[in-house]
Scaffold this active site. Structure first.
Site, short mmCIF file in Angstrom:
data_model
loop_
_atom_site.label_atom_id
_atom_site.label_comp_id
_atom_site.label_asym_id
_atom_site.label_seq_id
_atom_site.Cartn_x
_atom_site.Cartn_y
_atom_site.Cartn_z
N LYS A 174 0.86 -1.19 0.00
CA LYS A 174 0.00 0.00 0.00
C LYS A 174 0.89 1.23 0.00
CE LYS A 174 -1.82 2.90 2.58
NZ LYS A 174 -1.71 4.19 1.85
N GLU A 248 9.94 1.53 10.50
CA GLU A 248 10.95 2.57 10.24
C GLU A 248 10.23 3.90 10.41
OE1 GLU A 248 14.04 2.06 9.70
OE2 GLU A 248 14.06 -0.08 9.25
N CYS A 282 13.83 11.12 6.64
CA CYS A 282 13.71 10.73 8.05
C CYS A 282 15.03 10.96 8.79
CB CYS A 282 13.27 9.28 8.15
SG CYS A 282 14.28 8.23 7.10
N GLU A 382 9.61 16.48 14.87
CA GLU A 382 9.99 16.28 13.47
C GLU A 382 9.16 17.22 12.59
OE1 GLU A 382 8.79 12.60 11.48
OE2 GLU A 382 10.85 12.41 10.75
P1 NAD Z 1 2.35 8.41 7.63
O1 NAD Z 1 2.62 7.66 8.88
O2 NAD Z 1 1.31 9.47 7.67
O3 NAD Z 1 1.90 7.43 6.46
C1 NAD Z 1 2.72 6.37 6.02
C2 NAD Z 1 1.85 5.32 5.35
O4 NAD Z 1 0.97 4.73 6.30
C3 NAD Z 1 0.95 5.84 4.23
O5 NAD Z 1 0.89 4.85 3.23
C4 NAD Z 1 -0.39 5.99 4.94
O6 NAD Z 1 -1.51 5.93 4.07
C5 NAD Z 1 -0.37 4.81 5.86
N1 NAD Z 1 -1.19 4.94 7.07
C6 NAD Z 1 -1.57 6.09 7.70
N2 NAD Z 1 -2.27 5.77 8.84
C7 NAD Z 1 -2.30 4.42 8.90
C8 NAD Z 1 -2.84 3.49 9.85
N3 NAD Z 1 -3.47 3.90 10.95
N4 NAD Z 1 -2.68 2.16 9.63
C9 NAD Z 1 -2.00 1.73 8.54
N5 NAD Z 1 -1.48 2.55 7.60
C10 NAD Z 1 -1.63 3.89 7.79
O7 NAD Z 1 3.77 8.95 7.17
P2 NAD Z 1 4.12 9.91 5.95
O8 NAD Z 1 3.64 11.27 6.34
O9 NAD Z 1 3.65 9.31 4.67
O10 NAD Z 1 5.72 9.84 5.94
C11 NAD Z 1 6.52 10.68 6.66
C12 NAD Z 1 7.02 9.98 7.90
O11 NAD Z 1 7.75 8.80 7.54
C13 NAD Z 1 8.01 10.81 8.69
O12 NAD Z 1 7.72 10.70 10.05
C14 NAD Z 1 9.35 10.16 8.38
O13 NAD Z 1 10.34 10.36 9.36
C15 NAD Z 1 8.98 8.73 8.24
N6 NAD Z 1 10.01 8.01 7.47
C16 NAD Z 1 10.85 7.16 8.11
C17 NAD Z 1 11.85 6.49 7.41
C18 NAD Z 1 12.82 5.55 8.08
O14 NAD Z 1 13.55 4.85 7.38
N7 NAD Z 1 12.86 5.49 9.39
C19 NAD Z 1 11.98 6.69 6.03
C20 NAD Z 1 11.09 7.58 5.41
C21 NAD Z 1 10.10 8.22 6.14
#
Ligand code: NAD
Length: 479
Positions: A174, A248, A282, A382
């Site tokens: 997804k 992650e 991130c 963040e």
């Molecule tokens: P997000 O958590 O809002 O969404 C990530 C994904 O999860 C999307 O596909 C979203 O539709 C889905 N999602 C949202 N709520 C959900 C739920 N309750 N259950 C299941 N799936 C759900 O994150 P984002 O805004 O897309 O990405 C940014 C974040 O990702 C930042 O916090 C960043 O630090 C983190 N990130 C971490 C890494 C790492 O390697 N540690 C890498 C890239 C991004």
């Protein structure tokens, strides 16, 4: 461009509503995509469940599975330009990043894990039990849900997908609702590479689709990259159902700059650490700890360099800094900048949305704050945008405690000429990855992941093979 979901080897518009994905450089709608319904998710999980034990996949010899992954890498490489342009159009990242980093990194991940397929060994151990032979096998888990964020859509997907397939799992992906397009195009490449129907499925949509997938009883493992808040929810769901989970999550990486560091080299390195992909990384360095005697000089140099970066659409090859991914993200960045001002931080450059020709897109001027205090929200939370904070320190003994004074622990940067100082700090900092005197680089062979609220488990390297398998002990009587 593919705008339908990919379930059981077929493209489908789904049975529900649609949602738009936007070009962040212009705000224009690029395409409408299906919002998967619970029954679409169910079909995808069922297809992955059947494919998991079907002879076309489960019966492949390791060398045959490896060849499929090598083929996928070759096909992706052949279409690298198309993928890079699509990633830039949907995500906003400059072509220098999509073509120079995201797509090649995805290709190398496929190759790296293709190489592992024929080398996933167990152990034999000398048990202190008479008359037995003992060995272990690493077995795949089953249907894995791969849920990805919007900042590096293709690359982060492949960090999960390549080891999941190398170990014989099947998957339902997804992608983030803001950036689904390269994920769908990758499904086309995998089909062409000969990955059997049902092994890789893609459902599109927002958080509800992710939740349905996480809760699905036939999903054995969830591999998630995204925010810490959502990671906590997923961990709780996975815990109740006793599913395997890798997370992650977010970060707030410190960059520690020792008094003896070469400031010009440090400014250059930190610009990349802090502003790569407009700070939507991130591992972005966002808290710069600088010796008080040099803090002003550093802040001015950093602000000068950041302020002179060329903002523009990612498809323009002269662009150094692209837009942020969405209007929501732009508003979040601006909210934090206003918070920083109200907390008393000193705004040196940036601090506003770009206007003129760029007014239609989601462009934010690179922003540097000086005189930032340890307890200010801009130094603790963040932001995920082009906002950098300079925090002076007086005593090097403060550094490790202050760097560690955060819920996150994903990455840290250390800049010091004295290699003893640098390595002592590297041991003291609680972070999954520490870079010494260098900007953030990644390699499929180097384990990646976070400590504390930055995650659970590791991706890349042998660690990802472990994350997508479990160990079975086999005892045989010799009598
Ligand atoms: P997000 O958590 O809002 O969404 C990530 C994904 O999860 C999307 O596909 C979203 O539709 C889905 N999602 C949202 N709520 C959900 C739920 N309750 N259950 C299941 N799936 C759900 O994150 P984002 O805004 O897309 O990405 C940014 C974040 O990702 C930042 O916090 C960043 O630090 C983190 N990130 C971490 C890494 C790492 O390697 N540690 C890498 C890239 C991004």
């Amino acid at each position: 461009m593919r705008t339908e979901m990919y379930i059981n080897g077929k493209w489908t518009g789904g049975s529900g509503t649609t949602f738009p994905t936007h070009n962040p450089a212009t705000g224009a709608v690029i395409a409408e995509l299906p919002e998967a319904t619970p029954s679409d998710v169910d079909n995808a999980v069922a297809a992955a469940g059947e494919a998991f034990s079907a002879p076309e996949w489960a019966g492949l010899l390791p060398a045959q599975r490896a060849r499929l992954l090598f083929k996928a890498a070759d096909l992706l490489e052949q279409r690298a330009d198309e993928f890079a342009r699509l990633e830039t159009t949907d995500q906003g990242q400059p072509l220098a990043i999509s073509a120079g980093f995201s797509v090649p990194n995805a290709v190398e991940h496929f190759r790296y894990y293709a190489g592992w397929v024929t080398k996933i060994t167990g152990v034999t151990a000398p048990l202190s039990v008479p008359g037995v032979d003992y060995r272990t096998r690493r077995e795949p888990l089953g249907v894995c849900a791969l849920i990805t964020p919007w900042n590096f859509p293709l690359m982060i997907l492949v960090w999960k997908l390549a080891p999941a397939l190398a170990t014989g799992n099947t998957v339902v992906v997804k992608p983030a609702e803001q950036t689904p397009l390269t994920t769908l195009l990758l499904a086309e490449v995998l089909e062409e590479a000969g990955i059997p129907a049902g092994v890789v499925n893609v459902v599109t949509g927002g958080p509800e689709v992710g939740k349905t997938l996480v809760r699905h009883p036939k999903v054995a493992k969830i591999s998630f990259t995204g925010s810490t808040a959502v990671g906590r929810e997923i961990a709780a769901e996975a815990g109740r159902a006793l599913k395997k989970v890798s997370l992650e999550l977010g970060g707030k990486a410190p960059s520690i700059i020792a008094a003896d560091a070469d400031l010009d080299a440090v400014v250059e390195g930190n610009l990349m650490s802090g502003l790569l992909n407009s700070g939507q990384v991130c591992a972005a360095a966002t808290r710069f700890y600088v010796d008080r005697t040099r803090a002003d000089e550093f802040a001015e140099k950093l602000a000068g360099a950041a302020g002179s970066m060329k903002l523009g659409p990612g498809l323009d090859e002269t662009t150094q800094l692209g837009p942020v991914v969405s209007l929501d993200q732009l508003e979040q960045v601006d909210r934090y900048v206003r918070i920083g001002e109200s907390e008393g931080a000193h705004l040196l450059t940036g601090g506003s949305r770009a206007d003129g020709e760029l007014a239609g897109g989601y462009f934010y001027r690179p922003t540097v704050f000086a005189g930032v205090g340890q307890d200010m929200r801009i130094a603790r939370e963040e932001i995920f945008g082009p906002v950098l904070s300079v925090l002076p320190y007086d005593d090097p003994e403060e550094l490790a405690p202050r760097a560690n004074d955060t819920e996150y622990g994903l990455a840290a940067y250390i800049w010091a000429r004295d290699i003893g100082t640098a390595n002592r700090l590297a041991h003291q900092v609680k972070a999954g990855t520490v870079w010494i005197n260098m900007p953030p680089l990644l390699d499929a062979g180097a384990a990646w992941g976070g400590m504390k609220a930055s995650g659970l488990g590791r991706e890349m390297g042998w660690e990802a093979i472990e994350a997508f398998t479990e160990v079975k002990s086999i005892w045989t009587s010799l009598v």
